[in-house]
Design an enzyme around this catalytic site. Structure first.
Site, PDB file in Angstrom:
ATOM      1  N   ARG A 165      19.008   6.704 -69.286  1.00 50.84           N
ATOM      2  CA  ARG A 165      18.108   6.127 -68.277  1.00 50.84           C
ATOM      3  C   ARG A 165      17.969   7.039 -67.044  1.00 50.84           C
ATOM      4  O   ARG A 165      17.843   6.569 -65.917  1.00 50.84           O
ATOM      5  CB  ARG A 165      18.612   4.752 -67.799  1.00 50.84           C
ATOM      6  CG  ARG A 165      18.602   3.672 -68.859  1.00 50.84           C
ATOM      7  CD  ARG A 165      17.162   3.327 -69.242  1.00 50.84           C
ATOM      8  NE  ARG A 165      17.070   2.069 -69.950  1.00 50.84           N
ATOM      9  CZ  ARG A 165      17.194   1.912 -71.268  1.00 50.84           C
ATOM     10  NH1 ARG A 165      17.403   2.964 -72.042  1.00 50.84           N
ATOM     11  NH2 ARG A 165      17.077   0.721 -71.816  1.00 50.84           N
ATOM     12  N   SER A 242      15.223  -4.686 -69.055  1.00 55.02           N
ATOM     13  CA  SER A 242      16.601  -4.668 -68.551  1.00 55.02           C
ATOM     14  C   SER A 242      16.570  -4.533 -67.030  1.00 55.02           C
ATOM     15  O   SER A 242      16.060  -3.541 -66.525  1.00 55.02           O
ATOM     16  CB  SER A 242      17.372  -3.470 -69.095  1.00 55.02           C
ATOM     17  OG  SER A 242      17.459  -3.534 -70.475  1.00 55.02           O
ATOM     18  N   GLU A 338      18.508  -1.296 -62.790  1.00 56.71           N
ATOM     19  CA  GLU A 338      17.730  -0.201 -63.356  1.00 56.71           C
ATOM     20  C   GLU A 338      16.332  -0.225 -62.727  1.00 56.71           C
ATOM     21  O   GLU A 338      15.655   0.792 -62.627  1.00 56.71           O
ATOM     22  CB  GLU A 338      17.611  -0.410 -64.877  1.00 56.71           C
ATOM     23  CG  GLU A 338      17.031   0.782 -65.579  1.00 56.71           C
ATOM     24  CD  GLU A 338      16.445   0.483 -66.956  1.00 56.71           C
ATOM     25  OE1 GLU A 338      16.774  -0.536 -67.576  1.00 56.71           O
ATOM     26  OE2 GLU A 338      15.622   1.305 -67.389  1.00 56.71           O
TER      27      GLU A 338
HETATM   28  N1  EPU Z   1      25.444  -9.102 -75.489  1.00 56.30           N
HETATM   29  C1  EPU Z   1      26.091 -10.217 -75.038  1.00 56.30           C
HETATM   30  N2  EPU Z   1      25.352 -11.338 -74.807  1.00 56.30           N
HETATM   31  C2  EPU Z   1      24.017 -11.382 -75.038  1.00 56.30           C
HETATM   32  C3  EPU Z   1      23.343 -10.231 -75.484  1.00 56.30           C
HETATM   33  C4  EPU Z   1      24.088  -9.083 -75.702  1.00 56.30           C
HETATM   34  O1  EPU Z   1      27.300 -10.231 -74.841  1.00 56.30           O
HETATM   35  O2  EPU Z   1      23.424 -12.443 -74.813  1.00 56.30           O
HETATM   36  C5  EPU Z   1      26.248  -7.899 -75.747  1.00 56.30           C
HETATM   37  C6  EPU Z   1      26.601  -7.816 -77.217  1.00 56.30           C
HETATM   38  O3  EPU Z   1      27.897  -7.328 -77.349  1.00 56.30           O
HETATM   39  C7  EPU Z   1      25.618  -6.801 -77.746  1.00 56.30           C
HETATM   40  C8  EPU Z   1      25.517  -5.890 -76.550  1.00 56.30           C
HETATM   41  O4  EPU Z   1      25.543  -6.750 -75.410  1.00 56.30           O
HETATM   42  O5  EPU Z   1      26.109  -6.128 -78.867  1.00 56.30           O
HETATM   43  C9  EPU Z   1      24.285  -5.029 -76.529  1.00 56.30           C
HETATM   44  O6  EPU Z   1      23.126  -5.843 -76.521  1.00 56.30           O
HETATM   45  P1  EPU Z   1      21.718  -5.258 -76.958  1.00 56.30           P
HETATM   46  O7  EPU Z   1      21.845  -4.642 -78.290  1.00 56.30           O
HETATM   47  O8  EPU Z   1      20.698  -6.345 -76.807  1.00 56.30           O
HETATM   48  O9  EPU Z   1      21.458  -4.052 -75.991  1.00 56.30           O
HETATM   49  P2  EPU Z   1      21.735  -3.804 -74.442  1.00 56.30           P
HETATM   50  O10 EPU Z   1      22.781  -2.766 -74.301  1.00 56.30           O
HETATM   51  O11 EPU Z   1      21.988  -5.103 -73.767  1.00 56.30           O
HETATM   52  C10 EPU Z   1      20.045  -1.808 -74.269  1.00 56.30           C
HETATM   53  C11 EPU Z   1      18.847  -1.428 -73.449  1.00 56.30           C
HETATM   54  C12 EPU Z   1      17.618  -2.199 -73.890  1.00 56.30           C
HETATM   55  C13 EPU Z   1      17.368  -1.881 -75.363  1.00 56.30           C
HETATM   56  C14 EPU Z   1      18.612  -2.283 -76.164  1.00 56.30           C
HETATM   57  C15 EPU Z   1      18.520  -1.896 -77.626  1.00 56.30           C
HETATM   58  C16 EPU Z   1      19.782  -0.798 -71.307  1.00 56.30           C
HETATM   59  C17 EPU Z   1      19.903  -1.120 -69.859  1.00 56.30           C
HETATM   60  N3  EPU Z   1      19.115  -1.682 -72.037  1.00 56.30           N
HETATM   61  O12 EPU Z   1      20.317  -3.178 -73.991  1.00 56.30           O
HETATM   62  O13 EPU Z   1      16.517  -1.718 -73.126  1.00 56.30           O
HETATM   63  O14 EPU Z   1      16.231  -2.583 -75.854  1.00 56.30           O
HETATM   64  O15 EPU Z   1      19.775  -1.588 -75.645  1.00 56.30           O
HETATM   65  O16 EPU Z   1      18.671  -0.532 -77.770  1.00 56.30           O
HETATM   66  O17 EPU Z   1      20.276   0.237 -71.740  1.00 56.30           O
HETATM   67  C18 EPU Z   1      14.996  -2.044 -71.321  1.00 56.30           C
HETATM   68  O18 EPU Z   1      15.343  -0.946 -70.922  1.00 56.30           O
HETATM   69  O19 EPU Z   1      14.157  -2.738 -70.716  1.00 56.30           O
HETATM   70  C19 EPU Z   1      15.624  -2.586 -72.520  1.00 56.30           C
HETATM   71  C20 EPU Z   1      15.364  -3.820 -72.968  1.00 56.30           C
END
Ligand code: EPU
Length: 342
Positions: A165, A242, A338
């Site tokens: 990012r 995010s 972010e």
């Molecule tokens: N999780 C929870 N509770 C929830 C949802 C997720 O505990 O309700 C935990 C779980 O352990 C899950 C982990 O968070 O495995 C990761 O969740 P997710 O795969 O949804 O990804 P993220 O790390 O929360 C990042 C990006 C997203 C992108 C996803 C998929 C950032 C800030 N965000 O989210 O980007 O779509 O990975 O690659 O890095 C955006 O930038 O707008 C965005 C949505």
């Protein structure tokens, strides 16, 4: 080029903030932008702000200066061969339209970024990423015009300093100083699906699809499907994706937390650092699905703050501050937004 005054920014930010810009400049090519900045800058109220589709910003109040919008929609193939194509894409292209166009032409690599809201120009500034792919991995160069003096500058991939990012355009010395006019993407001519993200693998199993005979269009559909399940549609519920970044912490911090939370999700960044999902920290702090007046924390993805209708930037900021404080009190980790506050 079009210059307008007292312009509503409501259609230009996905959070749905109803604010006015003093002046808005919509331009169609790099030359006219450069000319305006060289010879007509004194007519423009300050500060200057370049936006894309407004999918990563939060307006706190009316904007007293000049907002720039790119309508650059050129697309040309600069080079093709040896398994790659280099395409120069106007910054004003919608990113998802460019991804769809690429797949139709047999250019691969960025299909996992499908349906991320925003323009091609912003894809380079934010180094957008999803499902194991980052835009910066495929960006060959970024062509810009300086907002300070209208000069043209090309940044090579290496000069862009891409990281999670992050790009040079977010660094102190460069932030807000350049308008991205086009991005050169270097894409693959052979489809090599990137299936490392657990959610994609699970979907493949669920639909009984073998990775070996998966097409790029099918992968794009899977990605869109996962996004639709987890992320709110900004046309229905104002949001900027995010709101927070996933914090990268020292391995010692992660070790300490694991004693108390053995199931804490985490990803290795390098030998000394670990990334912890902010979504998990926020959920553990009790905020998932909660609301505070006209703003809330999305029920399927707590990383996303939502405008429940008519909220102001200040209301979102109050919620964000409360979440940051609670996460810090519970885990000793300070998560950072972010989203850019304007
Ligand atoms: N999780 C929870 N509770 C929830 C949802 C997720 O505990 O309700 C935990 C779980 O352990 C899950 C982990 O968070 O495995 C990761 O969740 P997710 O795969 O949804 O990804 P993220 O790390 O929360 C990042 C990006 C997203 C992108 C996803 C998929 C950032 C800030 N965000 O989210 O980007 O779509 O990975 O690659 O890095 C955006 O930038 O707008 C965005 C949505």
């Amino acid at each position: 080029m079009q210059i307008e005054h007292n312009f509503s920014l409501l259609p230009h930010n996905t959070f749905g903030m109803d604010v006015l810009a003093d002046t808005i400049v919509s331009y169609d090519n790099a030359e006219e932008l450069s000319e305006l900045l060289r010879n007509g800058k004194q007519q423009l109220p300050l500060p200057l702000l370049h936006i894309g589709e407004g999918s990563n910003l939060l307006f706190m109040h009316d904007f007293p200066g000049t907002v720039f919008l790119s309508r650059i929609r050129e697309l040309s193939v600069l080079e093709q061969g040896n398994g790659h194509v280099i395409v120069r894409v106007g910054a004003g292209w919608n990113m998802d339209r460019f991804i769809a166009y690429s797949l139709e032409h047999g250019w691969y690599g960025i299909e996992n970024l499908s349906k991320i809201p925003g323009q091609v120009g912003a894809s380079a500034v934010q180094n957008i990423g999803a499902y194991g792919v980052e835009a910066g991995d495929y960006i060959y160069a970024v062509n810009c015009v300086s907002l300070e003096d209208g000069t043209v500058r090309r940044f090579s991939h290496d000069e862009c300093n891409f990281a999670y990012r992050h790009s040079i355009f977010k660094e102190e010395e460069y932030r807000g100083k350049y308008a991205v006019c086009s991005v050169e993407y270097r894409l693959d001519l052979a489809f090599k699906p990137q299936l490392n993200y657990g959610g994609i693998r699970q979907k493949l199993v669920a639909i009984g699809k073998e990775p070996d005979n998966l097409t790029a269009f099918e992968l794009r559909d899977i990605v869109i499907n996962i996004r639709e399940e987890k992320l709110p549609d900004p046309h229905v519920l104002g949001n900027a994706g995010s709101f927070f970044m996933n914090p990268v912490v020292d391995r010692s911090v992660s070790k300490r937390l694991l004693l108390q939370y053995p199931d804490m999700p985490r990803y290795d960044v390098d030998g000394g650092h670990v990334k912890i999902p902010a979504a998990w920290l926020i959920e553990q702090s009790g905020w998932k699905g909660k609301s505070l007046g006209r703003v809330g924390v999305h029920v399927n993805q707590p990383l996303v703050l939502v405008n429940l209708g008519g909220a102001t930037g200040t209301e979102i900021k109050i919620l964000s501050d409360r979440i940051i404080n609670d996460v810090f009190e519970n885990f000793g980790i300070r998560i950072s937004p972010e989203v850019n506050f304007i």
